[in-house]
Design an enzyme around this catalytic site. Structure first.
Site, PDB file in Angstrom:
ATOM      1  N   SER A 295       0.990  -1.251   0.014  1.00 51.96           N
ATOM      2  CA  SER A 295      -0.102  -0.208   0.160  1.00 51.96           C
ATOM      3  C   SER A 295       0.773   1.333   0.137  1.00 51.96           C
ATOM      4  O   SER A 295       1.521   1.414   0.827  1.00 51.96           O
ATOM      5  CB  SER A 295      -0.885  -0.441   1.363  1.00 51.96           C
ATOM      6  OG  SER A 295      -1.793   1.206   1.191  1.00 51.96           O
ATOM      7  N   LYS A 350      -4.494  -6.294   3.209  1.00 55.15           N
ATOM      8  CA  LYS A 350      -4.556  -6.143   2.433  1.00 55.15           C
ATOM      9  C   LYS A 350      -6.149  -5.080   1.681  1.00 55.15           C
ATOM     10  O   LYS A 350      -6.436  -4.007   1.910  1.00 55.15           O
ATOM     11  CB  LYS A 350      -3.711  -5.744   1.559  1.00 55.15           C
ATOM     12  CG  LYS A 350      -3.049  -5.142   0.104  1.00 55.15           C
ATOM     13  CD  LYS A 350      -3.382  -3.635   0.628  1.00 55.15           C
ATOM     14  CE  LYS A 350      -3.283  -2.470  -0.679  1.00 55.15           C
ATOM     15  NZ  LYS A 350      -3.633  -2.596  -1.364  1.00 55.15           N
ATOM     16  N   HIS A 353      -7.683  -3.616   4.601  1.00 59.37           N
ATOM     17  CA  HIS A 353      -7.277  -1.941   4.003  1.00 59.37           C
ATOM     18  C   HIS A 353      -7.861  -1.314   2.958  1.00 59.37           C
ATOM     19  O   HIS A 353      -8.315   0.074   4.076  1.00 59.37           O
ATOM     20  CB  HIS A 353      -4.959  -2.435   4.417  1.00 59.37           C
ATOM     21  CG  HIS A 353      -4.968  -0.263   4.053  1.00 59.37           C
ATOM     22  ND1 HIS A 353      -5.329  -0.060   2.540  1.00 59.37           N
ATOM     23  CD2 HIS A 353      -3.676   0.082   4.481  1.00 59.37           C
ATOM     24  CE1 HIS A 353      -4.566   0.699   2.194  1.00 59.37           C
ATOM     25  NE2 HIS A 353      -3.697   0.997   3.509  1.00 59.37           N
ATOM     26  N   ASN A 354      -7.545  -1.914   2.407  1.00 60.20           N
ATOM     27  CA  ASN A 354      -8.370  -1.029   1.164  1.00 60.20           C
ATOM     28  C   ASN A 354     -10.042  -0.673   1.393  1.00 60.20           C
ATOM     29  O   ASN A 354     -10.607   0.112   1.026  1.00 60.20           O
ATOM     30  CB  ASN A 354      -8.201  -1.897  -0.314  1.00 60.20           C
ATOM     31  CG  ASN A 354      -7.095  -2.442  -0.835  1.00 60.20           C
ATOM     32  OD1 ASN A 354      -6.287  -1.550  -0.163  1.00 60.20           O
ATOM     33  ND2 ASN A 354      -7.424  -2.075  -2.487  1.00 60.20           N
ATOM     34  N   GLU A 357      -9.814   2.124   3.915  1.00 61.56           N
ATOM     35  CA  GLU A 357      -9.595   2.880   2.546  1.00 61.56           C
ATOM     36  C   GLU A 357     -11.177   4.055   2.663  1.00 61.56           C
ATOM     37  O   GLU A 357     -11.450   4.786   2.424  1.00 61.56           O
ATOM     38  CB  GLU A 357      -8.757   2.879   2.599  1.00 61.56           C
ATOM     39  CG  GLU A 357      -8.293   3.459   0.388  1.00 61.56           C
ATOM     40  CD  GLU A 357      -7.503   3.032  -0.043  1.00 61.56           C
ATOM     41  OE1 GLU A 357      -7.525   3.339  -1.717  1.00 61.56           O
ATOM     42  OE2 GLU A 357      -6.635   2.450   0.176  1.00 61.56           O
TER      43      GLU A 357
END
Length: 627
Positions: A295, A350, A353-354, A357
């Site tokens: 990222s 990940k 994480h997105n 986000e």
């Protein structure tokens, strides 16, 4: 890049001879490890006694210090036995990425004969068997047959170690190119590959190399065979290609050219379930596979991203020096890269994480819309957001502030952008994973579906004509109300995201460390923020941030403002799905007796699904004939 070449093997294999010749050929310093033995060790071996691990420890540490000192000036060659893996670990401590190994191997009879023919060494041939007994063949060393002539041995070492690359990167899109430059800027010798398609992608790697001076020592390829064979073994190849079937096609193209113990790193946004499948498939072929979240976007990949690798821990140790060097660093100077866990756990976090986000972006879009409804123009909005950085600093707040300042001529660029938000799939996967695991990641789903709503632009225009909007001039809010609402929603967003990670960790037995995950998200990645820095410490004490005293206090402090902001927005026809969901979720998760009793009664009425009773804690199931 400066490196230490350790020439290793049992006594009598010819280490000193080869080391000296190689040092002369490369014009770098040579050191014989035997010269650094303390007097005690020399006396012990001279009397026919084999050294034990305690005897060797100080000697190995001395050679490690020597290597570190030499690396400040130049490459060097050090010869020593280094028969055990633990010995080699000591020799390369803190310089793993710069240590190269050459193992001179031969039969006991062959070397015993050599030892008996030499007269100038303190170690008697009778101790040779003890060395063969403890020898642990190094997996990652260049293996050299001592039957070759010294000249051929030196030539082989030079070709294999000095003319080959340490790391390969496959795929030169935006992220791939930035990672190549990052690796090169950190002194690694790399090989770069991009496919050749006539009229579409021609000489991509070659042209890219010519564009940047830091890539002058890099090797460029559009032929897979040549690319793979340009790499030192075990080969380390990072794939930066589109997720999905493309990864599988690339793996199949690479496999015929790979050797046992080579390592493939998938650095794209792959689905964590596919990562496990690829891991198992490649394991059957003797190839290691590491699924890695990366990222930070283009700039992060160049200057230091957050990196989330998972898979085989032993394989990770072989790529850690590269990934940890190029990653961002936290406030204590530690790499924002850590071994996450087994299987596809790195790609799972990940993905989450997105998802986090998505929500952070949606929240900023919503609060900007509210502030605009309060009468502020883009430059005023930018100033307002900039004023929040002390209370709610984050990378996304920073870039949103810059967005509202950007002009094209005399007009604000943000007001010219079509209001249709795209997505690349990770938000979908996060929402699906939440449903599969039974975790209420409601803000992530809300942010995802808000993007879907935005995509119906034509229908929104049509329906706007059918429903009269309320004039928002009566919006009774202050910008501080909006700030506190924003801070509340961000806490709920991070609660939900980390709750999803924790549930996945339990379900798949990944044993994920939430504090360490938060730590590697404090720099380099898109969702870095001061809140994330706080969570590093919070997760050392709990895996549920809504049980932490300080965060409980924050939520209680901000809740009145969020209720006010959401209610005022609804009354004035301002869409705030993520802000609204944040308060709905907290009310729901803190409701002692919820409305689900009615739903369970309905399920029992039409489907005989049964229910349990509050006045019976045995867990017994009941069914009622409701008619």
């Amino acid at each position: 890049m400066k490196k230490v070449i350790f020439v290793i093997g049992v006594s009598g294999c010819g280490k000193s001879t080869i080391g000296k010749l190689l040092a002369q050929e490369l014009d770098i310093p040579f050191f014989d490890g035997d010269d650094f033995h303390p007097e005690h060790n020399v006396t012990k071996m001279s009397s026919g006694q084999a050294l034990n691990d305690d005897d060797r420890q100080g000697w190995l540490e001395t050679l490690n210090d020597l290597a570190k000192k030499q690396l400040k000036e130049n490459s060097c060659i050090i010869v020593c036995s280094a028969l055990k893996e633990t010995y080699r670990d000591t020799l390369s401590r803190d310089i793993e990425s710069k240590a190269k190994w050459v193992h001179l191997s031969g039969s006991f009879e062959q070397i015993f004969k050599r030892m008996n023919s030499r007269s100038d060494h303190f170690m008697p041939s009778e101790l040779l068997k003890s060395q063969f007994d403890i020898l642990e063949h190094p997996k990652d060393a260049l293996q050299i047959d001592i039957s070759l002539t010294p000249e051929n041995i030196v030539k082989t070492i030079k070709n294999k170690l000095m003319n080959t690359s340490e790391f390969g990167l496959f795929g030169l899109g935006v992220m791939g190119k930035s990672l190549c430059r990052n690796l090169a800027n950190n002194g690694f010798k790399i090989s770069m590959f991009n496919r050749h398609v006539d009229g579409v992608e021609e000489h991509v790697a070659k042209n890219f190399k010519a564009e940047y001076p830091e890539l002058s020592e890099a090797s460029d390829f559009d032929d897979i065979f040549a690319f793979v064979n340009s790499l030192q073994q075990p080969r380390r190849i990072m794939l930066m290609v589109n997720a999905g079937k493309t990864i599988d096609y690339v793996i199949e193209d690479l496999l015929p050219h790979l050797s046992e113990n080579d390592i493939i790193i998938d650095g794209g946004n792959s689905n964590y379930k596919k990562t496990k499948e690829r891991y198992d498939y490649l394991k059957s072929k003797g190839i290691h596979f590491i699924g890695t979240g990366v990222s930070g976007g283009e700039e992060g990949a160049l200057k230091g991203p957050s990196i989330m690798p998972s898979g085989d821990k032993e394989a990770y140790e072989k790529v850690a020096p590269f990934l940890e060097t190029i990653s961002a660093k936290d406030k204590n100077g530690l790499p924002c890269c850590t071994y996450v866990g087994t299987e596809g756990s790195g790609q799972f976090i990940k993905m989450v994480h997105n998802g986090i986000e998505y929500v952070e972006m949606q929240l900023l879009a919503e609060v900007s819309t509210i502030i605009e409804a309060l009468g502020q123009k883009p430059d005023d909005i930018a100033n307002t957001l900039d004023g929040w950085k002390n209370a709610a600093s984050s990378y996304l707040l920073e870039i949103t502030t810059a967005i509202f300042r950007k002009k094209e001529g005399d007009e604000w660029l943000v007001k010219k952008i079509l209001d249709k938000a795209g997505n690349k799939g990770t938000g979908n996967w996060t929402t699906i994973a939440s449903a599969e695991l039974g975790v209420p990641s409601t803000l992530i789903a809300s942010a995802l579906f808000s993007r879907y709503v935005s995509f119906y632009k034509d229908e929104r225009i049509q329906l706007n004509k059918n429903f009269e909007s309320v004039n928002s001039s009566e919006l009774n809010l202050t910008t501080n109300d909006v700030l506190e609402a924003y801070q509340f929603a961000r806490i709920i967003n991070h609660y939900q995201g980390f709750k999803l990670i924790a549930e996945a960790s339990n379900k798949y037995q990944w044993n994920l460390n939430l504090s360490e995950i938060a730590r590697i998200w404090t720099n380099g990645c898109i969702i870095r923020s001061t809140l994330m820095e706080e969570l590093v410490e919070v997760f050392k004490h709990t895996d549920n941030i809504l049980t932490h005293p300080q965060l409980i206090a924050y939520v209680k402090q901000y809740m009145p403002a969020l209720k006010k902001v959401v209610s005022q927005s609804i009354l004035n026809d301002i869409s705030t799905p993520a802000l609204g969901e944040a308060i709905h979720f907290l009310i729901g998760i803190t409701t002692k007796y919820a409305s689900a009793n009615v739903i369970q009664a309905q399920r029992d009425f039409f489907g005989a699904h049964t229910y349990q009773r509050l006045d019976d804690d045995s867990g017994k199931s009941y069914h009622t004939n409701w008619n």
